[in-house]
Design a protein around this motif. Structure first.
Motif, mmCIF file in Angstrom:
data_model
loop_
_atom_site.group_PDB
_atom_site.id
_atom_site.type_symbol
_atom_site.label_atom_id
_atom_site.label_comp_id
_atom_site.label_asym_id
_atom_site.label_seq_id
_atom_site.Cartn_x
_atom_site.Cartn_y
_atom_site.Cartn_z
ATOM 1 N N PHE A 150 2.192 -8.994 -4.977
ATOM 2 C CA PHE A 150 2.356 -8.840 -3.558
ATOM 3 C C PHE A 150 1.264 -7.708 -3.043
ATOM 4 N N VAL A 151 0.815 -6.710 -3.978
ATOM 5 C CA VAL A 151 -0.185 -5.788 -3.762
ATOM 6 C C VAL A 151 -1.522 -6.547 -3.776
ATOM 7 N N LYS A 152 -1.711 -7.568 -4.398
ATOM 8 C CA LYS A 152 -2.832 -8.388 -4.240
ATOM 9 C C LYS A 152 -3.135 -8.708 -2.851
ATOM 10 N N GLU A 153 -2.206 -9.291 -2.337
ATOM 11 C CA GLU A 153 -2.352 -9.900 -0.973
ATOM 12 C C GLU A 153 -2.464 -8.949 -0.036
ATOM 13 N N LEU A 154 -1.533 -7.759 -0.032
ATOM 14 C CA LEU A 154 -1.835 -6.548 0.727
ATOM 15 C C LEU A 154 -3.339 -6.117 0.717
ATOM 16 N N LYS A 155 -3.983 -6.158 -0.406
ATOM 17 C CA LYS A 155 -5.487 -5.753 -0.444
ATOM 18 C C LYS A 155 -6.168 -6.626 0.542
ATOM 19 N N PHE A 156 -5.819 -7.902 0.710
ATOM 20 C CA PHE A 156 -6.727 -8.675 1.829
ATOM 21 C C PHE A 156 -6.008 -8.476 3.208
ATOM 22 N N VAL A 157 -4.737 -8.061 3.366
ATOM 23 C CA VAL A 157 -4.167 -7.483 4.683
ATOM 24 C C VAL A 157 -5.238 -6.525 5.360
ATOM 25 N N PHE A 158 -5.274 -5.498 4.531
ATOM 26 C CA PHE A 158 -5.751 -4.287 4.916
ATOM 27 C C PHE A 158 -7.231 -4.121 4.703
ATOM 28 N N PRO A 159 -8.270 -4.405 5.678
ATOM 29 C CA PRO A 159 -9.647 -4.362 5.412
ATOM 30 C C PRO A 159 -10.122 -2.855 4.763
ATOM 31 N N ASN A 160 -11.010 -2.907 3.961
ATOM 32 C CA ASN A 160 -11.631 -2.011 3.178
ATOM 33 C C ASN A 160 -10.525 -1.233 2.387
ATOM 34 N N ALA A 161 -9.574 -2.057 1.962
ATOM 35 C CA ALA A 161 -8.570 -1.589 0.859
ATOM 36 C C ALA A 161 -8.962 -1.643 -0.609
ATOM 37 N N GLU A 162 -8.675 -0.713 -1.347
ATOM 38 C CA GLU A 162 -8.906 -0.933 -2.937
ATOM 39 C C GLU A 162 -7.659 -0.880 -3.657
ATOM 40 N N ARG A 163 -7.471 -1.879 -4.645
ATOM 41 C CA ARG A 163 -6.302 -1.759 -5.433
ATOM 42 C C ARG A 163 -6.661 -1.024 -6.642
ATOM 43 N N MET A 164 -5.590 -0.346 -7.138
ATOM 44 C CA MET A 164 -5.753 0.454 -8.338
ATOM 45 C C MET A 164 -4.680 0.445 -9.226
ATOM 46 N N ASN A 165 -4.714 0.004 -10.564
ATOM 47 C CA ASN A 165 -3.821 0.149 -11.493
ATOM 48 C C ASN A 165 -3.190 1.622 -11.831
ATOM 49 N N ARG A 166 -1.835 1.738 -11.414
ATOM 50 C CA ARG A 166 -1.301 3.033 -11.510
ATOM 51 C C ARG A 166 -1.454 3.678 -12.988
ATOM 52 N N GLY A 167 -1.196 3.081 -14.015
ATOM 53 C CA GLY A 167 -1.149 3.578 -15.565
ATOM 54 C C GLY A 167 -0.430 4.733 -15.793
ATOM 55 N N GLY A 168 -0.789 5.799 -16.054
ATOM 56 C CA GLY A 168 -0.080 7.028 -16.527
ATOM 57 C C GLY A 168 -0.291 8.096 -15.325
ATOM 58 N N GLN A 169 -1.209 7.714 -14.310
ATOM 59 C CA GLN A 169 -1.539 8.837 -13.293
ATOM 60 C C GLN A 169 -0.155 9.161 -12.605
ATOM 61 N N VAL A 170 -0.331 10.585 -12.121
ATOM 62 C CA VAL A 170 0.758 11.036 -11.476
ATOM 63 C C VAL A 170 0.208 11.186 -10.261
ATOM 64 N N ILE A 171 1.203 11.265 -9.074
ATOM 65 C CA ILE A 171 0.761 11.268 -7.789
ATOM 66 C C ILE A 171 -0.233 12.319 -7.268
ATOM 67 N N SER A 172 -0.064 13.414 -7.609
ATOM 68 C CA SER A 172 -1.045 14.788 -7.189
ATOM 69 C C SER A 172 -2.504 14.220 -7.886
ATOM 70 N N GLU A 173 -2.641 13.559 -8.818
ATOM 71 C CA GLU A 173 -3.845 13.216 -9.532
ATOM 72 C C GLU A 173 -4.612 12.219 -8.413
ATOM 73 N N ILE A 174 -3.769 11.317 -8.047
ATOM 74 C CA ILE A 174 -4.256 10.013 -7.361
ATOM 75 C C ILE A 174 -4.508 10.686 -5.804
ATOM 76 N N ILE A 175 -3.810 11.628 -5.501
ATOM 77 C CA ILE A 175 -4.269 12.238 -4.107
ATOM 78 C C ILE A 175 -5.436 12.960 -4.043
ATOM 79 N N GLU A 176 -5.577 13.830 -5.102
ATOM 80 C CA GLU A 176 -6.890 14.685 -5.101
ATOM 81 C C GLU A 176 -7.959 13.733 -5.503
ATOM 82 N N SER A 177 -7.809 12.782 -6.167
ATOM 83 C CA SER A 177 -8.872 11.727 -6.519
ATOM 84 C C SER A 177 -9.596 11.032 -5.202
#
Length: 306
Positions: free
Chosen positions: A100-127
């Motif tokens: 589903f997320v792979k398809e959303l990447k094509f729905v929203f132009p200029n979108a990049e998909r990232m594997n979450r892994g062990g990252q917390v939300i605060s790290e993702i937002i700061e990055s």
């Protein structure tokens, strides 16, 4: 970078705190303008301030007369550059959620998909702030079924929390021949029945996920609100028999959104003020719509049938 973000956030909160004072001053000026236009005496409570307020009125133009709000700050750069979106999921996503997320990447132009892994939300937002992303979209699931979508606008917010229902991916659509190909052109946007103040706020959050399209684009993205359930549909159109014959082809995915909270801040800020949230008692108000005017839509349908 961290100190800069703290400073910018502090400045934003300070400007937001001034909104009440600016709105009160605007109302005073409006009363004086109405009195002067109608030839009526100045209201008694404003006579001591009349001279100073009239001087300010004379110096104002169309741009400065209307007070600005935190919403203007949130999307101040929206018209300057195209949105840049990061798509990610909850931890340990299932195969259906990844699809589903792979398809959303094509729905929203200029979108990049990232594997979450062990990252917390605060790290993702700061990055994302460091790399000048404009929005972060986080998709949740329950037992392999996508059930939640969070849209967080950067750098200050807002953050909208949606329930996700009736998800049908391109992979699940059985009639592959009737389905069109997925183009990468910027789509035209259709926002239907976002009539209330909350509806306009929701439409504002959704529309700024998409850049401005070219006039000849044949790709269409639609958000149609019915009874506070927002149906998402994705089509391309063709004109095989000339300008009067139009054929729509659904290219997927399709799903429904149910807004349940809007927060004045980014995703990781648990202390951020809640702008709107659905309460349990609201579920009993069947005839009340918070986002659109469904009664008006019903009246239009009756007139068309008649």
């Amino acid at each position: 970078m961290l100190r800069r973000n703290i400073r910018l956030r502090r400045e934003y909160l300070y400007r937001k705190s001034l909104e009440g004072k600016e709105r009160l001053l605007y109302e005073k000026k409006r009363k004086i303008k109405e009195a002067l236009l109608e030839g009526k005496p100045i209201p008694t409570e404003l006579r001591n301030e009349e001279a100073a307020l009239r001087q300010e009125i004379d110096l104002e133009d169309d741009y400065t007369a209307i007070p600005k709000t935190h919403i203007d700050d949130e999307y101040a750069n929206a018209t300057i550059r195209d949105p840049k979106i990061l798509l990610t999921t909850s931890r340990d996503p299932s195969a259906p959620l990844v699809q589903f997320v792979k398809e959303l990447k094509f729905v929203f132009p200029n979108a990049e998909r990232m594997n979450r892994g062990g990252q917390v939300i605060s790290e993702i937002i700061e990055s994302c702030r460091a790399h000048e992303f404009t929005d972060v979209i986080l998709v949740h699931e329950h037992r392999g079924i996508p059930d939640g979508l969070i849209i967080s606008h950067l750098p200050f917010g807002p953050t909208a929390y949606f329930g996700l229902l009736n998800v049908v991916t391109r992979h699940d659509i059985k009639d592959k021949k009737a389905m069109g190909t997925m183009p990468e052109a910027y789509p035209h946007l259709i926002l239907d029945n976002f009539k209330t103040k909350l509806g306009e706020r929701t439409a504002n959050i959704l529309k700024h996920l998409f850049p401005v399209p070219k006039p000849d684009t044949k790709r269409i993205v639609a958000f149609a609100n019915r009874s506070d359930y927002i149906s998402f549909r994705h089509h391309i159109y063709e004109k095989p028999g000339g300008p009067k014959s139009v054929e729509l082809k659904e290219i997927g995915p399709r799903f429904e959104l149910r807004l349940y909270q809007v927060k004045l801040g980014t995703m990781e800020q648990s202390e951020a003020q809640i702008e709107w949230v659905i309460r349990p008692y609201m579920n009993t108000t069947k005839k009340r719509s918070f986002i659109g005017n469904d009664h008006e839509s019903d009246d239009k349908r009756k007139k068309i049938k008649a």
